[in-house]
Design a protein around this motif. Structure first.
Motif, PDB file in Angstrom:
ATOM      1  N   HIS A   1      96.125 -70.224  54.478  1.00 57.24           N
ATOM      2  CA  HIS A   1      94.788 -70.530  53.977  1.00 57.24           C
ATOM      3  C   HIS A   1      93.976 -71.283  55.033  1.00 57.24           C
ATOM      4  O   HIS A   1      94.490 -72.202  55.672  1.00 57.24           O
ATOM      5  CB  HIS A   1      94.898 -71.386  52.711  1.00 57.24           C
ATOM      6  CG  HIS A   1      93.685 -71.360  51.861  1.00 57.24           C
ATOM      7  ND1 HIS A   1      92.514 -72.003  52.203  1.00 57.24           N
ATOM      8  CD2 HIS A   1      93.452 -70.754  50.670  1.00 57.24           C
ATOM      9  CE1 HIS A   1      91.613 -71.801  51.257  1.00 57.24           C
ATOM     10  NE2 HIS A   1      92.158 -71.051  50.310  1.00 57.24           N
TER      11      HIS A   1
ATOM     12  N   ASN B   1      94.241 -63.774  45.788  1.00 60.20           N
ATOM     13  CA  ASN B   1      95.030 -64.845  45.197  1.00 60.20           C
ATOM     14  C   ASN B   1      95.194 -65.988  46.190  1.00 60.20           C
ATOM     15  O   ASN B   1      95.235 -65.762  47.404  1.00 60.20           O
ATOM     16  CB  ASN B   1      96.410 -64.335  44.774  1.00 60.20           C
ATOM     17  CG  ASN B   1      96.334 -63.374  43.610  1.00 60.20           C
ATOM     18  OD1 ASN B   1      95.563 -63.576  42.676  1.00 60.20           O
ATOM     19  ND2 ASN B   1      97.116 -62.300  43.652  1.00 60.20           N
ATOM     20  N   GLU B   2      95.285 -67.209  45.677  1.00 63.90           N
ATOM     21  CA  GLU B   2      95.546 -68.389  46.492  1.00 63.90           C
ATOM     22  C   GLU B   2      96.823 -69.055  45.996  1.00 63.90           C
ATOM     23  O   GLU B   2      97.122 -69.026  44.802  1.00 63.90           O
ATOM     24  CB  GLU B   2      94.365 -69.361  46.411  1.00 63.90           C
ATOM     25  CG  GLU B   2      93.079 -68.787  46.986  1.00 63.90           C
ATOM     26  CD  GLU B   2      91.885 -69.694  46.769  1.00 63.90           C
ATOM     27  OE1 GLU B   2      91.495 -70.394  47.723  1.00 63.90           O
ATOM     28  OE2 GLU B   2      91.354 -69.700  45.642  1.00 63.90           O
ATOM     29  N   PHE B   3      97.564 -69.656  46.919  1.00 67.79           N
ATOM     30  CA  PHE B   3      98.879 -70.191  46.600  1.00 67.79           C
ATOM     31  C   PHE B   3      98.965 -71.667  46.989  1.00 67.79           C
ATOM     32  O   PHE B   3      98.534 -72.052  48.081  1.00 67.79           O
ATOM     33  CB  PHE B   3      99.966 -69.405  47.336  1.00 67.79           C
ATOM     34  CG  PHE B   3      99.959 -67.937  46.985  1.00 67.79           C
ATOM     35  CD1 PHE B   3     100.691 -67.461  45.910  1.00 67.79           C
ATOM     36  CD2 PHE B   3      99.197 -67.039  47.712  1.00 67.79           C
ATOM     37  CE1 PHE B   3     100.676 -66.114  45.581  1.00 67.79           C
ATOM     38  CE2 PHE B   3      99.168 -65.692  47.399  1.00 67.79           C
ATOM     39  CZ  PHE B   3      99.908 -65.232  46.317  1.00 67.79           C
ATOM     40  N   PRO B   4      99.571 -72.498  46.128  1.00 65.33           N
ATOM     41  CA  PRO B   4      99.670 -73.935  46.394  1.00 65.33           C
ATOM     42  C   PRO B   4     100.903 -74.305  47.211  1.00 65.33           C
ATOM     43  O   PRO B   4     101.376 -75.435  47.146  1.00 65.33           O
ATOM     44  CB  PRO B   4      99.734 -74.533  44.988  1.00 65.33           C
ATOM     45  CG  PRO B   4     100.467 -73.501  44.201  1.00 65.33           C
ATOM     46  CD  PRO B   4     100.038 -72.174  44.762  1.00 65.33           C
ATOM     47  N   TYR B   5     101.421 -73.367  47.977  1.00 65.59           N
ATOM     48  CA  TYR B   5     102.607 -73.622  48.798  1.00 65.59           C
ATOM     49  C   TYR B   5     102.632 -72.658  49.978  1.00 65.59           C
ATOM     50  O   TYR B   5     101.911 -71.660  50.006  1.00 65.59           O
ATOM     51  CB  TYR B   5     103.895 -73.458  47.970  1.00 65.59           C
ATOM     52  CG  TYR B   5     104.070 -72.082  47.360  1.00 65.59           C
ATOM     53  CD1 TYR B   5     104.659 -71.038  48.081  1.00 65.59           C
ATOM     54  CD2 TYR B   5     103.641 -71.816  46.066  1.00 65.59           C
ATOM     55  CE1 TYR B   5     104.803 -69.777  47.530  1.00 65.59           C
ATOM     56  CE2 TYR B   5     103.785 -70.559  45.501  1.00 65.59           C
ATOM     57  CZ  TYR B   5     104.370 -69.547  46.242  1.00 65.59           C
ATOM     58  OH  TYR B   5     104.508 -68.284  45.701  1.00 65.59           O
ATOM     59  N   GLN B   6     103.473 -72.986  50.974  1.00 66.43           N
ATOM     60  CA  GLN B   6     103.759 -72.120  52.109  1.00 66.43           C
ATOM     61  C   GLN B   6     105.127 -71.485  51.922  1.00 66.43           C
ATOM     62  O   GLN B   6     106.016 -72.093  51.328  1.00 66.43           O
ATOM     63  CB  GLN B   6     103.803 -72.934  53.422  1.00 66.43           C
ATOM     64  CG  GLN B   6     102.544 -73.654  53.791  1.00 66.43           C
ATOM     65  CD  GLN B   6     101.529 -72.732  54.431  1.00 66.43           C
ATOM     66  OE1 GLN B   6     101.677 -71.515  54.429  1.00 66.43           O
ATOM     67  NE2 GLN B   6     100.476 -73.320  54.972  1.00 66.43           N
TER      68      GLN B   6
ATOM     69  N   THR C   1     100.919 -79.831  45.814  1.00 62.84           N
ATOM     70  CA  THR C   1     100.320 -78.564  45.378  1.00 62.84           C
ATOM     71  C   THR C   1      98.846 -78.711  45.011  1.00 62.84           C
ATOM     72  O   THR C   1      98.273 -77.824  44.384  1.00 62.84           O
ATOM     73  CB  THR C   1     101.099 -78.016  44.166  1.00 62.84           C
ATOM     74  OG1 THR C   1     101.057 -78.992  43.108  1.00 62.84           O
ATOM     75  CG2 THR C   1     102.547 -77.727  44.523  1.00 62.84           C
TER      76      THR C   1
ATOM     77  N   ILE D   1      96.408 -78.686  47.092  1.00 64.30           N
ATOM     78  CA  ILE D   1      95.584 -77.951  48.041  1.00 64.30           C
ATOM     79  C   ILE D   1      96.115 -76.525  48.202  1.00 64.30           C
ATOM     80  O   ILE D   1      97.290 -76.263  47.954  1.00 64.30           O
ATOM     81  CB  ILE D   1      95.548 -78.650  49.424  1.00 64.30           C
ATOM     82  CG1 ILE D   1      96.955 -78.696  50.043  1.00 64.30           C
ATOM     83  CG2 ILE D   1      94.952 -80.048  49.299  1.00 64.30           C
ATOM     84  CD1 ILE D   1      96.972 -79.193  51.468  1.00 64.30           C
ATOM     85  N   PRO D   2      95.257 -75.597  48.638  1.00 62.10           N
ATOM     86  CA  PRO D   2      95.723 -74.230  48.887  1.00 62.10           C
ATOM     87  C   PRO D   2      96.456 -74.145  50.220  1.00 62.10           C
ATOM     88  O   PRO D   2      96.038 -74.755  51.206  1.00 62.10           O
ATOM     89  CB  PRO D   2      94.420 -73.424  48.918  1.00 62.10           C
ATOM     90  CG  PRO D   2      93.401 -74.404  49.420  1.00 62.10           C
ATOM     91  CD  PRO D   2      93.805 -75.747  48.881  1.00 62.10           C
ATOM     92  N   HIS D   3      97.534 -73.406  50.245  1.00 63.31           N
ATOM     93  CA  HIS D   3      98.323 -73.241  51.472  1.00 63.31           C
ATOM     94  C   HIS D   3      98.274 -71.812  52.021  1.00 63.31           C
ATOM     95  O   HIS D   3      98.395 -71.612  53.231  1.00 63.31           O
ATOM     96  CB  HIS D   3      99.779 -73.631  51.227  1.00 63.31           C
ATOM     97  CG  HIS D   3     100.012 -75.098  51.033  1.00 63.31           C
ATOM     98  ND1 HIS D   3      99.632 -75.766  49.897  1.00 63.31           N
ATOM     99  CD2 HIS D   3     100.590 -76.031  51.834  1.00 63.31           C
ATOM    100  CE1 HIS D   3      99.968 -77.048  49.998  1.00 63.31           C
ATOM    101  NE2 HIS D   3     100.549 -77.232  51.165  1.00 63.31           N
TER     102      HIS D   3
ATOM    103  N   TYR E   1      96.784 -67.457  51.068  1.00 61.04           N
ATOM    104  CA  TYR E   1      96.019 -66.557  50.211  1.00 61.04           C
ATOM    105  C   TYR E   1      96.444 -65.121  50.482  1.00 61.04           C
ATOM    106  O   TYR E   1      97.061 -64.816  51.516  1.00 61.04           O
ATOM    107  CB  TYR E   1      94.512 -66.705  50.442  1.00 61.04           C
ATOM    108  CG  TYR E   1      94.025 -66.149  51.769  1.00 61.04           C
ATOM    109  CD1 TYR E   1      93.560 -64.841  51.886  1.00 61.04           C
ATOM    110  CD2 TYR E   1      94.019 -66.941  52.918  1.00 61.04           C
ATOM    111  CE1 TYR E   1      93.109 -64.331  53.098  1.00 61.04           C
ATOM    112  CE2 TYR E   1      93.568 -66.456  54.135  1.00 61.04           C
ATOM    113  CZ  TYR E   1      93.118 -65.145  54.212  1.00 61.04           C
ATOM    114  OH  TYR E   1      92.683 -64.647  55.421  1.00 61.04           O
TER     115      TYR E   1
END
Length: 267
Positions: A154, A222-227, A250, A252-254, A256
């Motif tokens: 992201h 989609n956006e994800f709260p992790y790597q 979690t 912040i977005p990590h 997408y």
């Protein structure tokens, strides 16, 4: 030397380190493990019998993993060393694939066909300076109704410094130049002290608008709260394969992902 040649030289050097690193774990891959993550496997779905072009494929593990999933694959990368290693892996493991060395922007000089899927992932578009031209290339290499899929880090992550504080603008436009001292895989030091990386920051709106304005219909973002990788400073493992900021967790977005389809009649 232009910016892309600097990056080609540095990736030639990094490839040798990456193929020996635990981060990439080539031996596990050779033993049959996929290098793909649950996100792209779930979101892209069944690829059996589909023709796939993998842009910026590095040394081919993901490309060959898609081949194991049943796709007919072509991988492209700017690094000579990466393409050589990818070809060697394909031959050693008897996984059919084609690998082509080229800058993304020069692809039409070396490849003249179309695909069901164009794919790119994880730390790819920061090496490209012109996303409008990138999206035109994606459209050109897709069959009518073909699918483009990207899963990426992201852009918000790149606003943070090593102390997880927001110090850089989300809307950066100038190229960012850094001296390459260590690999992100295991912090191995680079022997050639003259190597440098030139990267470009791209906001989500820039990515989406480049695709939309070049004949693509967005199916989802989609956006994800992790790597899925431990390759940024100050991450902690929330659960297996899910890394988050030690400071922000979690919140912040990590990462997408975007899936887009080529509109009929678009060129």
């Amino acid at each position: 030397m232009n910016n892309f040649e600097h990056n080609r030289e540095s990736w030639n050097e990094l490839t040798a380190l990456h193929t020996e690193s635990s981060f990439y774990n080539v031996e596990a891959f050779k033993a049959g493990e996929t290098s793909l993550n649950h996100i792209e496997l779930e979101e892209l779905g069944d690829v059996k019998g589909k023709r796939m072009l993998h842009l910026q494929c590095h040394f081919g593990m993901d490309t060959l993993s898609w081949a194991r999933e049943g796709a007919e694959v072509v991988g492209l990368d700017i690094s000579d060393a990466s393409i050589q290693k990818a070809t060697e892996l394909s031959e050693e493991l008897n996984i059919p694939a084609t690998f082509v060395r080229s800058n993304v922007y020069d692809i039409e000089k070396v490849l003249d066909e179309t695909f069901d899927i164009v794919y790119t992932s994880y730390g790819a578009i920061n090496w490209l300076n012109d996303l409008d031209k990138w999206a035109k290339i994606i459209n050109r290499y897709l069959k009518p109704g073909g699918v483009f899929y990207i899963v990426e880090f992201h852009p918000f992550i790149y606003t943070l410094n090593d102390d997880s504080e927001i110090t850089d603008s989300y809307f950066k436009s100038a190229p960012m130049e850094t001296i390459v001292e260590k690999s992100y895989t295991d912090k191995s030091e680079i022997s050639n002290k003259n190597l440098k990386h030139i990267e470009w920051h791209h906001s989500l709106s820039e990515v989406l608008n480049s695709l939309i304005s070049n004949g693509m219909r967005i199916e989802f973002m989609n956006e994800f709260p992790y790597q899925v990788y431990n390759c940024f400073p100050n991450l902690t493992e929330l659960s297996e394969g899910r890394w988050v900021s030690e400071k922000h967790g979690t919140k912040i977005p990590h990462m997408y992902s975007i899936k887009a389809k080529k509109l009929s009649g678009s060129k």
